[in-house]
Design a protein around this motif. Structure first.
Motif, PDB file in Angstrom:
ATOM      1  N   GLU A   1       0.885  -1.157   0.000  1.00  0.00           N
ATOM      2  CA  GLU A   1       0.000   0.000   0.000  1.00  0.00           C
ATOM      3  C   GLU A   1       0.928   1.213   0.000  1.00  0.00           C
ATOM      4  N   LEU A   2       0.845   1.985  -1.084  1.00  0.00           N
ATOM      5  CA  LEU A   2       1.775   3.082  -1.315  1.00  0.00           C
ATOM      6  C   LEU A   2       1.045   4.380  -1.594  1.00  0.00           C
ATOM      7  N   ASN A   3       1.680   5.457  -1.232  1.00  0.00           N
ATOM      8  CA  ASN A   3       1.276   6.780  -1.693  1.00  0.00           C
ATOM      9  C   ASN A   3       2.454   7.274  -2.530  1.00  0.00           C
ATOM     10  N   THR A   4       2.263   7.368  -3.846  1.00  0.00           N
ATOM     11  CA  THR A   4       3.353   7.756  -4.737  1.00  0.00           C
ATOM     12  C   THR A   4       2.995   9.041  -5.481  1.00  0.00           C
ATOM     13  N   PRO A   5       3.403  10.198  -4.927  1.00  0.00           N
ATOM     14  CA  PRO A   5       3.174  11.452  -5.654  1.00  0.00           C
ATOM     15  C   PRO A   5       3.851  11.404  -7.024  1.00  0.00           C
ATOM     16  N   SER A   6       3.430  12.251  -7.917  1.00  0.00           N
ATOM     17  CA  SER A   6       3.981  12.302  -9.272  1.00  0.00           C
ATOM     18  C   SER A   6       5.504  12.353  -9.232  1.00  0.00           C
ATOM     19  N   GLY A   7       6.132  11.494 -10.020  1.00  0.00           N
ATOM     20  CA  GLY A   7       7.583  11.469 -10.108  1.00  0.00           C
ATOM     21  C   GLY A   7       8.260  10.553  -9.114  1.00  0.00           C
ATOM     22  N   THR A   8       7.502   9.948  -8.193  1.00  0.00           N
ATOM     23  CA  THR A   8       8.085   9.026  -7.219  1.00  0.00           C
ATOM     24  C   THR A   8       7.688   7.602  -7.575  1.00  0.00           C
ATOM     25  N   SER A   9       8.418   6.633  -7.049  1.00  0.00           N
ATOM     26  CA  SER A   9       8.099   5.239  -7.344  1.00  0.00           C
ATOM     27  C   SER A   9       8.694   4.324  -6.276  1.00  0.00           C
ATOM     28  N   ALA A  10       8.392   3.046  -6.400  1.00  0.00           N
ATOM     29  CA  ALA A  10       8.923   2.028  -5.498  1.00  0.00           C
ATOM     30  C   ALA A  10       9.074   0.739  -6.276  1.00  0.00           C
ATOM     31  N   ASP A  11       9.914  -0.148  -5.791  1.00  0.00           N
ATOM     32  CA  ASP A  11       9.981  -1.512  -6.301  1.00  0.00           C
ATOM     33  C   ASP A  11      10.311  -2.428  -5.139  1.00  0.00           C
ATOM     34  N   LEU A  12      10.249  -3.731  -5.369  1.00  0.00           N
ATOM     35  CA  LEU A  12      10.518  -4.669  -4.279  1.00  0.00           C
ATOM     36  C   LEU A  12      11.201  -5.907  -4.794  1.00  0.00           C
ATOM     37  N   ARG A  13      11.855  -6.595  -3.858  1.00  0.00           N
ATOM     38  CA  ARG A  13      12.431  -7.913  -4.130  1.00  0.00           C
ATOM     39  C   ARG A  13      12.277  -8.751  -2.873  1.00  0.00           C
ATOM     40  N   VAL A  14      12.419 -10.069  -3.012  1.00  0.00           N
ATOM     41  CA  VAL A  14      12.228 -10.985  -1.889  1.00  0.00           C
ATOM     42  C   VAL A  14      13.318 -12.048  -1.883  1.00  0.00           C
ATOM     43  N   ARG A  15      13.465 -12.676  -0.721  1.00  0.00           N
ATOM     44  CA  ARG A  15      14.299 -13.872  -0.599  1.00  0.00           C
ATOM     45  C   ARG A  15      13.751 -14.691   0.556  1.00  0.00           C
ATOM     46  N   ALA A  16      13.944 -16.007   0.503  1.00  0.00           N
ATOM     47  CA  ALA A  16      13.394 -16.895   1.526  1.00  0.00           C
ATOM     48  C   ALA A  16      14.451 -17.906   1.941  1.00  0.00           C
ATOM     49  N   ALA A  17      14.302 -18.398   3.191  1.00  0.00           N
ATOM     50  CA  ALA A  17      15.223 -19.401   3.716  1.00  0.00           C
ATOM     51  C   ALA A  17      14.559 -20.136   4.868  1.00  0.00           C
ATOM     52  N   ALA A  18      15.178 -21.231   5.283  1.00  0.00           N
ATOM     53  CA  ALA A  18      14.644 -22.049   6.366  1.00  0.00           C
ATOM     54  C   ALA A  18      14.822 -21.396   7.730  1.00  0.00           C
TER      55      ALA A  18
END
Length: 138
Positions: free
Chosen positions: A57-74
Motif C-alpha cells: 500500500e503506497l502513496n506515490t506522488p507524481s515522479g516518485t516510485s517504489a519496487d521490491l524484491r524478496v528472498r526466503a530461507a529455512a
C-alpha cells in the motif's frame, strides 16, 4: 586532546567557493534520494511455507516510485546468504501486488521483503503504508 582555540582566519570575500556541499543543497536538488525498507516475515513452524504474493500500500506522488524484491530461507540466519529475486516494479505504473510465482517457487519458513522508495528531485517522497503477504503451508 581537543583545543578549540582559533589558529588563523582567512578572508573569503562575499562569495566563497568550495568543492564540497556542506549544506546538502546538491543532494536535495540534483540527486533523487532513495530509501530502503526491509521486513522479515515468518511462516509456519514445522512445515514448509510457500510465499505466494506480496502487496504494497503506497502513496506515490507524481515522479516518485517504489519496487521490491524478496528472498526466503529455512532460518533467519540463512536469509543473509539467500539469493534475492529480481526487482518487481516499478510501482507505478505496475500494480503494487506481486505474484511471486513469476520468480519461481519462493519456499522457506522465513521470507524477507525489501522495498526501495525513490523520491523526486524536487523533494516529493513516496510513502509506504503497509506490506502484506500471502502464503500457503504444504
Amino acid at each position: 586532546h581537543t583545543d578549540l582555540s582559533l589558529i588563523f582566519e582567512v578572508p573569503t570575500g562575499p562569495s566563497p567557493y568550495t568543492y564540497s556541499d556542506m549544506t546538502g543543497y546538491q543532494q536535495k536538488t540534483v540527486v533523487a534520494p532513495k530509501g530502503t525498507y526491509t521486513h522479515t516475515f515468518q511462516g509456519w513452524q514445522g512445515g514448509e511455507t510457500q510465499w505466494m504474493q506480496v502487496g504494497l500500500e503506497l502513496n506515490t506522488p507524481s515522479g516518485t516510485s517504489a519496487d521490491l524484491r524478496v528472498r526466503a530461507a529455512a532460518s533467519e540466519e540463512e536469509l543473509e546468504f539467500a539469493v534475492w529475486s529480481p526487482y518487481f516494479g516499478p510501482f507505478p505504473p505496475a500494480l503494487p501486488t506481486v505474484n511471486l510465482s513469476a520468480f519461481g517457487a519462493v519456499i522457506g519458513e522465513y521470507m524477507q521483503v525489501e522495498v526501495q522508495l525513490f523520491a523526486e528531485e524536487s523533494g516529493s517522497t513516496p510513502i509506504l503504508k503497509s506490506v502484506d503477504v500471502v502464503a500457503s503451508e504444504f
